[in-house]
Motif scaffolding. Sequence first.
Motif, PDB file in Angstrom:
ATOM      1  N   PRO A   1      -5.339  -0.386   5.664  1.00 55.64           N
ATOM      2  CA  PRO A   1      -5.765   0.831   4.946  1.00 55.64           C
ATOM      3  C   PRO A   1      -7.285   1.011   4.837  1.00 55.64           C
ATOM      4  O   PRO A   1      -7.754   2.122   5.056  1.00 55.64           O
ATOM      5  CB  PRO A   1      -5.090   0.700   3.581  1.00 55.64           C
TER       6      PRO A   1
ATOM      7  N   TYR B   1      -2.439   7.390   8.723  1.00 53.32           N
ATOM      8  CA  TYR B   1      -1.478   6.367   9.147  1.00 53.32           C
ATOM      9  C   TYR B   1      -0.679   6.888  10.349  1.00 53.32           C
ATOM     10  O   TYR B   1      -0.565   6.220  11.373  1.00 53.32           O
ATOM     11  CB  TYR B   1      -0.547   6.045   7.970  1.00 53.32           C
TER      12      TYR B   1
ATOM     13  N   GLN C   1      -8.329   2.250   8.047  1.00 53.17           N
ATOM     14  CA  GLN C   1      -7.529   3.414   8.438  1.00 53.17           C
ATOM     15  C   GLN C   1      -7.140   3.373   9.911  1.00 53.17           C
ATOM     16  O   GLN C   1      -7.193   4.369  10.623  1.00 53.17           O
ATOM     17  CB  GLN C   1      -8.286   4.704   8.113  1.00 53.17           C
TER      18      GLN C   1
ATOM     19  N   ASP D   1      -3.971   9.918   3.257  1.00 48.92           N
ATOM     20  CA  ASP D   1      -3.734   8.579   3.821  1.00 48.92           C
ATOM     21  C   ASP D   1      -2.563   8.602   4.808  1.00 48.92           C
ATOM     22  O   ASP D   1      -2.603   7.963   5.856  1.00 48.92           O
ATOM     23  CB  ASP D   1      -3.380   7.566   2.716  1.00 48.92           C
TER      24      ASP D   1
ATOM     25  N   TYR E   1       0.787  -1.241   0.000  1.00 50.36           N
ATOM     26  CA  TYR E   1       0.000   0.000   0.000  1.00 50.36           C
ATOM     27  C   TYR E   1       0.820   1.294   0.000  1.00 50.36           C
ATOM     28  O   TYR E   1       0.327   2.308  -0.456  1.00 50.36           O
ATOM     29  CB  TYR E   1      -1.018   0.013   1.155  1.00 50.36           C
TER      30      TYR E   1
ATOM     31  N   MET F   1      -0.146   5.659  -1.359  1.00 48.45           N
ATOM     32  CA  MET F   1      -0.729   6.511  -0.313  1.00 48.45           C
ATOM     33  C   MET F   1      -0.767   7.982  -0.717  1.00 48.45           C
ATOM     34  O   MET F   1       0.232   8.522  -1.196  1.00 48.45           O
ATOM     35  CB  MET F   1       0.076   6.372   0.993  1.00 48.45           C
TER      36      MET F   1
ATOM     37  N   TYR G   1      -1.102  -2.175   9.923  1.00 50.11           N
ATOM     38  CA  TYR G   1      -2.051  -1.170   9.452  1.00 50.11           C
ATOM     39  C   TYR G   1      -2.997  -1.759   8.412  1.00 50.11           C
ATOM     40  O   TYR G   1      -2.584  -2.526   7.538  1.00 50.11           O
ATOM     41  CB  TYR G   1      -1.275   0.003   8.853  1.00 50.11           C
TER      42      TYR G   1
END
Length: 398
Positions: free
Chosen positions: A188, A158, A191, A154, A146, A150, A186
């Motif tokens: 995504p 994070y 989130q 994003d 990912y 990003m 994490y």
Amino acid sequence: IDLTVQEDMEKLNQTFPAFKDNYRLIKRIGEGTFSTVYKAEDIRYDRYNNSWDIDVKENQWTPPPPLKYASHSRSNSRSRPPRTKKFVAIKKIYVTSSPSRIHNELELLHDLRDSPSVCPLITAFRQSDQVLAMLPYFRHQDFRKYYPHMTIADVKLYFRSLFTALAAVHERGILHRDIKPTNFLYDPPKQRGVLVDFGLAEREGSDHKPCLCHLDQETRKQRVRASYALNAAHAGPQVGYPKNDTRPSRRANRAGTRGFRAPEVLFKCTEQTTKIDIWSAGVILLTILCKRFPFFNSADDVEAMIEIATIFGTKRMRQAGQLHGCVFETNIPSIGAQGFTLEKIMLWSTCRTDSKTGLTQEEKEAVLFLGRCMELDPSRRISAAEALDHEFLRLNGE
Ligand code: ADP
Ligand code: MG
């Protein structure tokens, strides 16, 4: 089911009788230097429903009281509630880890059980030298998948999640020591992330030798001068590497992962603080902004210093060394005195060298925040609590 997993389950069952009645191994999800981690289904959870009892100190698991069905069921029918599977991550710590190390990891996790964004410990089992830690399974994606995609929005989410965890850990005076993408799980789509792996973590103040960096500037300069004079008197004037160095050798905790070690760790600071984790988080941010993983790729600590010096320049690197009583010298021609701005590094790394396409406004804000995380001087580096209040991470409307 994977045959090796089947074998592993048999072995676990031999050590922990009735393991099979309580857990069903699904797959191996991590295999590191210190442990193997499995995804497993907690069959027990289904039996007792939503209650796990934690008692690490006593090293035993107390069965929770029998299931009580929620009375607010709308249909008011007598049928069982829908079966929800509960997954756990079982961390099998290798027997080669020292008992004090294993104890340390479990104890710190236990201390942090109510901390936001930190993966809690459900329970732990020990049978002679075999230790299993049970954690709730946290779905996550591989960082390498990912990070190239990003957006700055994003990135903010994070790091808000990561710094929430760090603020909680640091508030308790704990240094994680191994902040890197594989230790921050994490997801995504959600989130959200959780911090794992307290295998190298320690309490602040664990090193007992004072370091010069905690003194005021004037006293520090005097001490450094005195130490040079003493050395010169013993060894005589010399050029280059001192052969008969009479100064005591320096030892400091350097646990962590290459490429993520803070400059003060490389300079063998003997009074390391929670700020070492902020530097490592900064390296993650640098990686995402520059779209290069791993960003630093040094084989040893000297190479790591060279990599950092290439960005920051010899002048600032020398000052950073002096803080801890170290002299930094290099004759590598590609390392300049001034180094480069982080903005330049980001432009080069993302191949935007023509002046027309500079950084966007929000990228510039990200780079400013990065600069605060990658201050060479730990006392000037932003803290996790301050980071959450920094305009880059602050929630809208706050
Ligand atoms: P090690 O000390 O061996 O690095 P970690 O605690 O970092 O062990 O776990 C190794 C890997 O196992 C992690 O990178 C992650 O992929 C996976 N893992 C660990 N804990 C969990 C969890 N609670 N949920 C899901 N996966 C996990
Ligand atoms: Mg790990």
